[in-house]
Design a protein around this motif. Sequence first.
Motif, PDB file in Angstrom:
ATOM      1  N   GLY A 126     -35.370 -60.404 -23.413  1.00  0.00           N
ATOM      2  CA  GLY A 126     -36.242 -60.209 -21.935  1.00  0.00           C
ATOM      3  C   GLY A 126     -36.067 -58.800 -21.280  1.00  0.00           C
ATOM      4  N   HIS A 127     -36.394 -58.954 -20.046  1.00  0.00           N
ATOM      5  CA  HIS A 127     -36.438 -57.729 -19.481  1.00  0.00           C
ATOM      6  C   HIS A 127     -35.502 -57.537 -18.053  1.00  0.00           C
ATOM      7  CE1 HIS A 127     -40.369 -56.643 -21.263  1.00  0.00           C
ATOM      8  NE2 HIS A 127     -40.513 -57.936 -21.391  1.00  0.00           N
ATOM      9  N   GLN A 128     -34.930 -56.578 -18.180  1.00  0.00           N
ATOM     10  CA  GLN A 128     -34.345 -56.139 -16.706  1.00  0.00           C
ATOM     11  C   GLN A 128     -35.223 -55.159 -15.827  1.00  0.00           C
ATOM     12  OE1 GLN A 128     -29.835 -56.051 -16.198  1.00  0.00           O
ATOM     13  NE2 GLN A 128     -30.283 -53.943 -15.582  1.00  0.00           N
ATOM     14  N   TYR A 129     -35.799 -55.478 -14.754  1.00  0.00           N
ATOM     15  CA  TYR A 129     -36.673 -54.526 -14.056  1.00  0.00           C
ATOM     16  C   TYR A 129     -35.591 -53.949 -12.865  1.00  0.00           C
ATOM     17  CZ  TYR A 129     -40.320 -56.291 -16.232  1.00  0.00           C
ATOM     18  OH  TYR A 129     -41.573 -56.687 -17.232  1.00  0.00           O
ATOM     19  N   GLU A 130     -35.490 -52.622 -12.919  1.00  0.00           N
ATOM     20  CA  GLU A 130     -34.685 -51.940 -11.972  1.00  0.00           C
ATOM     21  C   GLU A 130     -35.660 -51.023 -11.277  1.00  0.00           C
ATOM     22  OE1 GLU A 130     -30.936 -51.466 -15.132  1.00  0.00           O
ATOM     23  OE2 GLU A 130     -31.939 -49.569 -14.476  1.00  0.00           O
ATOM     24  N   TYR A 131     -35.576 -51.461  -9.751  1.00  0.00           N
ATOM     25  CA  TYR A 131     -36.212 -50.581  -9.052  1.00  0.00           C
ATOM     26  C   TYR A 131     -35.177 -49.862  -8.059  1.00  0.00           C
ATOM     27  CZ  TYR A 131     -39.822 -54.190 -10.205  1.00  0.00           C
ATOM     28  OH  TYR A 131     -40.642 -54.867 -10.788  1.00  0.00           O
ATOM     29  N   TYR A 132     -35.331 -48.726  -7.742  1.00  0.00           N
ATOM     30  CA  TYR A 132     -34.523 -47.774  -6.760  1.00  0.00           C
ATOM     31  C   TYR A 132     -35.306 -47.260  -5.630  1.00  0.00           C
ATOM     32  CZ  TYR A 132     -31.748 -47.808 -11.025  1.00  0.00           C
ATOM     33  OH  TYR A 132     -30.997 -48.050 -12.365  1.00  0.00           O
ATOM     34  N   PHE A 133     -35.088 -47.335  -4.505  1.00  0.00           N
ATOM     35  CA  PHE A 133     -35.687 -46.765  -3.336  1.00  0.00           C
ATOM     36  C   PHE A 133     -34.823 -45.942  -2.718  1.00  0.00           C
ATOM     37  CE2 PHE A 133     -37.276 -51.160  -3.581  1.00  0.00           C
ATOM     38  CZ  PHE A 133     -38.580 -51.144  -3.128  1.00  0.00           C
ATOM     39  N   GLN A 134     -35.311 -44.444  -2.939  1.00  0.00           N
ATOM     40  CA  GLN A 134     -34.303 -43.453  -2.453  1.00  0.00           C
ATOM     41  C   GLN A 134     -35.098 -42.716  -1.420  1.00  0.00           C
ATOM     42  OE1 GLN A 134     -34.474 -41.178  -6.005  1.00  0.00           O
ATOM     43  NE2 GLN A 134     -32.678 -42.378  -7.202  1.00  0.00           N
ATOM     44  N   LEU A 135     -34.439 -42.518  -0.129  1.00  0.00           N
ATOM     45  CA  LEU A 135     -34.937 -42.244   1.136  1.00  0.00           C
ATOM     46  C   LEU A 135     -33.731 -41.113   1.868  1.00  0.00           C
ATOM     47  CD1 LEU A 135     -36.640 -45.390   2.965  1.00  0.00           C
ATOM     48  CD2 LEU A 135     -37.602 -43.413   1.708  1.00  0.00           C
ATOM     49  N   ARG A 136     -34.145 -40.026   2.305  1.00  0.00           N
ATOM     50  CA  ARG A 136     -33.410 -39.316   2.796  1.00  0.00           C
ATOM     51  C   ARG A 136     -34.180 -38.595   4.259  1.00  0.00           C
ATOM     52  NH1 ARG A 136     -31.944 -34.215  -0.540  1.00  0.00           N
ATOM     53  NH2 ARG A 136     -31.718 -35.782  -2.266  1.00  0.00           N
ATOM     54  N   MET A 137     -33.224 -38.316   5.179  1.00  0.00           N
ATOM     55  CA  MET A 137     -33.535 -37.740   6.308  1.00  0.00           C
ATOM     56  C   MET A 137     -32.989 -36.473   6.325  1.00  0.00           C
ATOM     57  SD  MET A 137     -33.244 -39.568  10.247  1.00  0.00           S
ATOM     58  CE  MET A 137     -33.997 -38.807  11.530  1.00  0.00           C
ATOM     59  N   ASN A 138     -34.057 -35.435   6.733  1.00  0.00           N
ATOM     60  CA  ASN A 138     -33.814 -34.129   6.766  1.00  0.00           C
ATOM     61  C   ASN A 138     -33.736 -33.423   8.119  1.00  0.00           C
ATOM     62  OD1 ASN A 138     -33.903 -34.258   3.566  1.00  0.00           O
ATOM     63  ND2 ASN A 138     -36.047 -34.487   4.015  1.00  0.00           N
ATOM     64  N   ASN A 139     -32.658 -32.569   8.435  1.00  0.00           N
ATOM     65  CA  ASN A 139     -32.708 -31.755   9.570  1.00  0.00           C
ATOM     66  C   ASN A 139     -33.577 -30.627   9.476  1.00  0.00           C
ATOM     67  OD1 ASN A 139     -32.173 -29.990  11.763  1.00  0.00           O
ATOM     68  ND2 ASN A 139     -30.225 -30.996  12.061  1.00  0.00           N
ATOM     69  N   LEU A 140     -34.783 -30.584   9.936  1.00  0.00           N
ATOM     70  CA  LEU A 140     -35.758 -29.234   9.448  1.00  0.00           C
ATOM     71  C   LEU A 140     -35.239 -27.994  10.188  1.00  0.00           C
ATOM     72  CD1 LEU A 140     -39.285 -31.132  10.469  1.00  0.00           C
ATOM     73  CD2 LEU A 140     -38.023 -30.695   8.099  1.00  0.00           C
ATOM     74  N   ALA A 141     -34.185 -28.113  11.127  1.00  0.00           N
ATOM     75  CA  ALA A 141     -33.766 -26.851  11.637  1.00  0.00           C
ATOM     76  C   ALA A 141     -32.610 -26.019  10.723  1.00  0.00           C
ATOM     77  CB  ALA A 141     -32.932 -27.099  13.316  1.00  0.00           C
ATOM     78  N   THR A 142     -31.905 -27.028  10.052  1.00  0.00           N
ATOM     79  CA  THR A 142     -30.873 -26.500   9.304  1.00  0.00           C
ATOM     80  C   THR A 142     -31.404 -26.308   7.561  1.00  0.00           C
ATOM     81  OG1 THR A 142     -29.751 -28.462   8.923  1.00  0.00           O
ATOM     82  CG2 THR A 142     -29.175 -27.020  10.712  1.00  0.00           C
ATOM     83  N   GLY A 143     -32.432 -27.245   7.476  1.00  0.00           N
ATOM     84  CA  GLY A 143     -32.712 -27.419   5.907  1.00  0.00           C
ATOM     85  C   GLY A 143     -31.982 -28.217   5.375  1.00  0.00           C
ATOM     86  N   THR A 144     -31.044 -29.137   5.891  1.00  0.00           N
ATOM     87  CA  THR A 144     -30.199 -30.015   5.191  1.00  0.00           C
ATOM     88  C   THR A 144     -30.577 -31.420   5.381  1.00  0.00           C
ATOM     89  OG1 THR A 144     -28.798 -30.098   7.102  1.00  0.00           O
ATOM     90  CG2 THR A 144     -28.326 -28.293   5.405  1.00  0.00           C
ATOM     91  N   ALA A 145     -29.959 -32.282   4.317  1.00  0.00           N
ATOM     92  CA  ALA A 145     -30.276 -33.663   4.613  1.00  0.00           C
ATOM     93  C   ALA A 145     -29.066 -34.226   5.512  1.00  0.00           C
ATOM     94  CB  ALA A 145     -30.223 -34.238   3.124  1.00  0.00           C
ATOM     95  N   VAL A 146     -29.400 -35.082   6.265  1.00  0.00           N
ATOM     96  CA  VAL A 146     -28.214 -35.682   7.104  1.00  0.00           C
ATOM     97  C   VAL A 146     -28.103 -37.175   6.811  1.00  0.00           C
ATOM     98  CG1 VAL A 146     -28.545 -34.117   9.217  1.00  0.00           C
ATOM     99  CG2 VAL A 146     -30.073 -36.043   9.011  1.00  0.00           C
ATOM    100  N   MET A 147     -28.758 -37.613   5.880  1.00  0.00           N
ATOM    101  CA  MET A 147     -28.770 -39.232   5.454  1.00  0.00           C
ATOM    102  C   MET A 147     -29.382 -39.143   4.107  1.00  0.00           C
ATOM    103  SD  MET A 147     -30.053 -42.383   4.774  1.00  0.00           S
ATOM    104  CE  MET A 147     -31.941 -41.820   5.360  1.00  0.00           C
ATOM    105  N   ILE A 148     -28.825 -39.949   3.386  1.00  0.00           N
ATOM    106  CA  ILE A 148     -29.594 -40.127   2.179  1.00  0.00           C
ATOM    107  C   ILE A 148     -29.133 -41.430   1.747  1.00  0.00           C
ATOM    108  CG2 ILE A 148     -29.354 -39.758  -0.446  1.00  0.00           C
ATOM    109  CD1 ILE A 148     -28.783 -36.803  -0.028  1.00  0.00           C
ATOM    110  N   LYS A 149     -30.068 -42.540   1.371  1.00  0.00           N
ATOM    111  CA  LYS A 149     -29.879 -43.903   0.964  1.00  0.00           C
ATOM    112  C   LYS A 149     -30.580 -44.331  -0.305  1.00  0.00           C
ATOM    113  CE  LYS A 149     -28.101 -48.038   1.480  1.00  0.00           C
ATOM    114  NZ  LYS A 149     -26.777 -48.456   1.235  1.00  0.00           N
TER     115      LYS A 149
END
Length: 205
Positions: A167-190
């Motif tokens: 059979g099949h195992q379907y794996e889905y990954y939703f990767q989202l990040r919120m970036n601070n444009l002032a510092t160029g850094t990510a403040v949240m990764i999920k």
Amino acid sequence: MKHAFPALLAAALLLAAPGCMDRTELVDIENDTEIVAGLDYKDFEAAAAEATQTILASAKVRAATPAGKTYVVAIGKVEDATPLGIDTDLITARVSEALLADERFEISAVFADKASNRDDTITDARAVRGNDEFDAATIQKKGQLKAPDFSLTGKIIARDVRRDNGGHQYEYYFQLRMNNLATGTAVMIKETKVIKRTGAKDHTW
């Protein structure tokens, strides 16, 4: 042979009877428990909810958004790295809606990776400056547009892993990040994972 036509007609009428046809149903989304091998609205809602909850609960996001002003979020590039042809607005629209419900955030209609998240009327309304056919008092003044403070970016990945039983195992990954444009850094990764298993004859792509 003379009896063949009436028999065929009777069979056709039987198949056309309402009880023998698949009928369209209105889905009760509040109580829908059906599971599909692909991605459906429940999967996008779950991924968006997890990302939003992580953003709103993040100590780093709170530190970067002190009280006293609102912060503009631009919807950046969310890559569809799947063979499914996903419209990524299915997840970003839900995240945007949830962020707008929080008094800290606004969503930019000027800065966005996709045309569907930009409003060209904002530029068009400013292109008539100096045109005396327009009431000057109604034309948007300079210096009012807000640049974004943060961006939302990410990626959606899909994998088909063969199971031991064929059979099949379907794996889905939703990767989202919120970036601070002032510092160029990510403040949240999920990353939200959605894993589904099917038989050998059930294919999603």
